[in-house]
Design a protein around this motif. Structure first.
Motif, PDB file in Angstrom:
ATOM      1  N   LEU A 281       2.530   0.235 -10.888  1.00  0.00           N
ATOM      2  CA  LEU A 281       1.387   0.548 -10.020  1.00  0.00           C
ATOM      3  C   LEU A 281       0.229  -0.411 -10.287  1.00  0.00           C
ATOM      4  CD1 LEU A 281      -0.350   2.362  -8.117  1.00  0.00           C
ATOM      5  CD2 LEU A 281      -0.766   3.815 -10.096  1.00  0.00           C
TER       6      LEU A 281
ATOM      7  N   TYR B  25       0.823  -1.212   0.000  1.00  0.00           N
ATOM      8  CA  TYR B  25       0.000   0.000   0.000  1.00  0.00           C
ATOM      9  C   TYR B  25       0.853   1.257   0.000  1.00  0.00           C
ATOM     10  CZ  TYR B  25      -3.243  -3.672   0.921  1.00  0.00           C
ATOM     11  OH  TYR B  25      -3.951  -4.843   0.819  1.00  0.00           O
TER      12      TYR B  25
ATOM     13  N   ILE C  12       2.014   1.664  -3.535  1.00  0.00           N
ATOM     14  CA  ILE C  12       0.873   2.066  -4.369  1.00  0.00           C
ATOM     15  C   ILE C  12       0.631   3.567  -4.225  1.00  0.00           C
ATOM     16  CG2 ILE C  12      -1.649   1.926  -4.583  1.00  0.00           C
ATOM     17  CD1 ILE C  12      -1.376  -1.114  -4.084  1.00  0.00           C
TER      18      ILE C  12
ATOM     19  N   ARG D 269       1.118  -3.926  -9.020  1.00  0.00           N
ATOM     20  CA  ARG D 269       1.089  -4.013  -7.559  1.00  0.00           C
ATOM     21  C   ARG D 269      -0.341  -3.934  -7.022  1.00  0.00           C
ATOM     22  NH1 ARG D 269       5.478  -3.592  -4.857  1.00  0.00           N
ATOM     23  NH2 ARG D 269       6.555  -2.271  -6.355  1.00  0.00           N
ATOM     24  N   ALA D 270      -1.169  -3.061  -7.612  1.00  0.00           N
ATOM     25  CA  ALA D 270      -2.540  -2.886  -7.132  1.00  0.00           C
ATOM     26  C   ALA D 270      -3.391  -4.127  -7.386  1.00  0.00           C
ATOM     27  CB  ALA D 270      -3.174  -1.658  -7.794  1.00  0.00           C
TER      28      ALA D 270
END
Length: 170
Positions: free
Chosen positions: A114, A74, A77, A117-118
């Protein structure tokens, strides 16, 4: 006569945003191909110095904070989202071509990692360069965009003529 740097003929923000989108899309396509065809941990030797691999990176560059317990997902992110928004806004204004290209490469790489990872919880790395038994940490196209873009901006700032302090306008 003005001595300001030449502004981009491709100054429309949409051009640079589309370039960033193309970089992120190409990276995500490669990650999808690797994920769909190679089990995690696979190493396919191609040359005496390069392997195609499928590794997961839950950390940042060089697996920084990879074993931090999950909160780092997080954190990275949020950082990538903030950087992406700032760079998209920076690209709204006309820039010298090399500067706009540098920002676009970083933006494309940040968005590629991003999204990975998200939605996956980690970044897929698939490029492994090595010499004898020494391996550079595995990386991906998004990472290349970030590094090349940052290098372009650093070199541009070091090589550009500095504004003369106290220069009198004619």
């Amino acid at each position: 006569m003005s001595s300001s740097p030449r502004r981009s003929l491709l100054a429309a923000p949409w051009f640079w945003w589309m370039l960033s989108l193309a970089i992120a899309s190409a990276d995500l396509a490669m990650k999808s191909a690797v994920t769909g065809s190679l089990p995690v941990g696979t190493v396919i030797p191609f040359t005496p110095f390069f392997n195609l691999v499928h590794f997961w990176n839950t950390g940042a560059a060089f697996s920084f904070l990879a074993d931090a317990g999950g909160w780092q997902r997080y954190f990275f992110i949020v950082i990538a989202l903030v950087i992406s928004i700032v760079l998209a806004l920076v690209l709204r204004k006309p820039r010298v071509n090399s500067e706009a290209l540098g920002y676009s490469l970083i933006l494309g790489g940040a968005v590629g990692n991003l999204i990975d990872r998200a939605f996956r919880g980690h970044v897929i790395d698939y490029l492994d360069f090595y010499w004898q038994s020494w391996h550079w940490p595995a990386f991906n196209l998004a990472d290349i965009g970030i590094v090349v873009g940052a290098a372009m901006l650093i070199l541009g700032s070091l090589l550009s003529p500095k504004a003369e302090a106290g220069r009198v306008k004619e």
